[in-house]
Scaffold this motif. Structure first.
Motif, PDB file in Angstrom:
ATOM      1  N   ILE A   1      -6.349  -4.174  -3.419  1.00 33.97           N
ATOM      2  CA  ILE A   1      -6.608  -4.253  -1.981  1.00 33.97           C
ATOM      3  C   ILE A   1      -7.682  -5.312  -1.774  1.00 33.97           C
ATOM      4  O   ILE A   1      -8.708  -5.294  -2.462  1.00 33.97           O
TER       5      ILE A   1
ATOM      6  N   ILE B   1       0.873  -1.178   0.000  1.00 35.36           N
ATOM      7  CA  ILE B   1       0.000   0.000   0.000  1.00 35.36           C
ATOM      8  C   ILE B   1       0.908   1.226   0.000  1.00 35.36           C
ATOM      9  O   ILE B   1       1.841   1.298   0.801  1.00 35.36           O
ATOM     10  N   ASP B   2       0.630   2.144  -0.898  1.00 31.23           N
ATOM     11  CA  ASP B   2       1.520   3.292  -1.019  1.00 31.23           C
ATOM     12  C   ASP B   2       1.071   4.463  -0.143  1.00 31.23           C
ATOM     13  O   ASP B   2       0.108   4.357   0.625  1.00 31.23           O
TER      14      ASP B   2
ATOM     15  N   ARG C   1      -1.418   2.755 -13.114  1.00 27.01           N
ATOM     16  CA  ARG C   1      -2.439   2.991 -12.097  1.00 27.01           C
ATOM     17  C   ARG C   1      -3.743   3.213 -12.816  1.00 27.01           C
ATOM     18  O   ARG C   1      -3.788   3.952 -13.806  1.00 27.01           O
TER      19      ARG C   1
ATOM     20  N   PRO D   1      -2.804  -5.466   0.848  1.00 28.67           N
ATOM     21  CA  PRO D   1      -2.390  -5.512  -0.556  1.00 28.67           C
ATOM     22  C   PRO D   1      -2.249  -6.959  -1.020  1.00 28.67           C
ATOM     23  O   PRO D   1      -1.729  -7.801  -0.293  1.00 28.67           O
TER      24      PRO D   1
ATOM     25  N   ALA E   1      -2.222  -5.686  -8.900  1.00 30.76           N
ATOM     26  CA  ALA E   1      -2.142  -5.421  -7.461  1.00 30.76           C
ATOM     27  C   ALA E   1      -3.435  -4.749  -7.017  1.00 30.76           C
ATOM     28  O   ALA E   1      -3.910  -3.807  -7.671  1.00 30.76           O
TER      29      ALA E   1
ATOM     30  N   THR F   1      -3.403  -1.348  -9.470  1.00 34.34           N
ATOM     31  CA  THR F   1      -2.166  -1.127 -10.205  1.00 34.34           C
ATOM     32  C   THR F   1      -1.854  -2.384 -11.003  1.00 34.34           C
ATOM     33  O   THR F   1      -2.023  -3.496 -10.499  1.00 34.34           O
TER      34      THR F   1
ATOM     35  N   GLY G   1      -2.450   5.376  -0.014  1.00 37.65           N
ATOM     36  CA  GLY G   1      -3.391   4.335   0.387  1.00 37.65           C
ATOM     37  C   GLY G   1      -3.814   3.433  -0.758  1.00 37.65           C
ATOM     38  O   GLY G   1      -4.773   2.667  -0.641  1.00 37.65           O
ATOM     39  N   LEU G   2      -3.076   3.497  -1.867  1.00 38.77           N
ATOM     40  CA  LEU G   2      -3.427   2.717  -3.056  1.00 38.77           C
ATOM     41  C   LEU G   2      -2.498   1.515  -3.199  1.00 38.77           C
ATOM     42  O   LEU G   2      -1.341   1.558  -2.775  1.00 38.77           O
ATOM     43  N   PRO G   3      -3.000   0.456  -3.835  1.00 43.20           N
ATOM     44  CA  PRO G   3      -2.150  -0.716  -4.044  1.00 43.20           C
ATOM     45  C   PRO G   3      -1.097  -0.432  -5.100  1.00 43.20           C
ATOM     46  O   PRO G   3      -1.379   0.196  -6.120  1.00 43.20           O
ATOM     47  N   THR G   4       0.098  -0.893  -4.849  1.00 41.43           N
ATOM     48  CA  THR G   4       1.168  -0.741  -5.826  1.00 41.43           C
ATOM     49  C   THR G   4       2.020  -2.006  -5.783  1.00 41.43           C
ATOM     50  O   THR G   4       1.864  -2.847  -4.894  1.00 41.43           O
TER      51      THR G   4
END
Lengths: 139, 139
Positions: B21, A21-22, B87, B27, B19, B68, A25-28
């Motif tokens: 959530i 989680i970056d 993204r 994640p 990727a 992502t 708050g987003l998945p990366t």
């Protein structure tokens, strides 16, 4: 649990993907070279060209230690596909002896590290649980 | 923006990692076969063995549409490494014509789909931004 038949395949896989989680708050995710030591996966921030050795991944893991590492195998023969997914807790390795051991494991796995400095941070992921999938039964 | 030199490499890559959530707010990632149509990436839930065609990834994307997609190239020659990260916003394709078009693109890219039904859900990721990295300048 990781099936015994997949364990050596995971350990030998040249690349994995670290999902995090970056800061927003987003998945990366980022590809990582890694080495396995028991239930811990290690990767190093080496000297391949980057903006900085203080990478976003370190900040991500510090803020959101729960991460996932995906190891998967692609093959033109789709009956040979498999993946293994480790859920774990990430941390930057602070202990000097553990760091040295991790670097030794990485150097043993990757001949390419012979020409790369490994002076940067080392990231550990302590695996709590594995899930896996194979297109056909392994073993 | 995705550099022009990377665009065909991304489109030709056989596998990417999605990727997301998950339901626990953690994640996670899964390998996907995918096809590119402009700024949208498509992947299908095919009939490879799974517990169900209603996969966790669909529930994840419905609950947390910001995802992502990582496309990376591993090579023994580390000067050839690159990755591209999209993204975007994920959604299950509801429109029949869009679904048909996506399936056509997937079948055109993957000869393997000739022997796989593509009757399951199709996932679209509408890309909002690309970041990328190359070990050496592309092009």
């Amino acid at each position: 649990m990781l099936p015994d038949a997949l364990r050596p395949r995971v350990a030998a896989a040249p690349v994995a993907r670290l999902a995090m989680i970056d800061g927003a708050g987003l998945p990366t995710a980022v590809p990582i070279c890694f080495a396995v030591d028991g239930d811990t996966l290690y990767s190093a921030v080496d000297d391949k060209p980057k903006r900085t050795q203080r990478l976003a991944r370190l900040a991500n893991v510090a803020a959101h230690p729960n991460v996932t590492v995906l190891v998967d195998h692609y093959d033109e023969d789709w009956t040979a596909l498999w993946w293994a997914r480790a859920r774990g807790v990430g941390r930057e390795v602070a202990d000097a002896a553990e760091r040295e051991q991790a670097v030794d494991l990485l150097r043993a796995k990757y001949v390419q590290y012979a020409t790369h400095a490994l002076s940067g941070p080392v990231l550990a992921v302590d695996v709590r649980a594995w899930t896996s999938w194979t297109a056909t039964r392994p073993g």
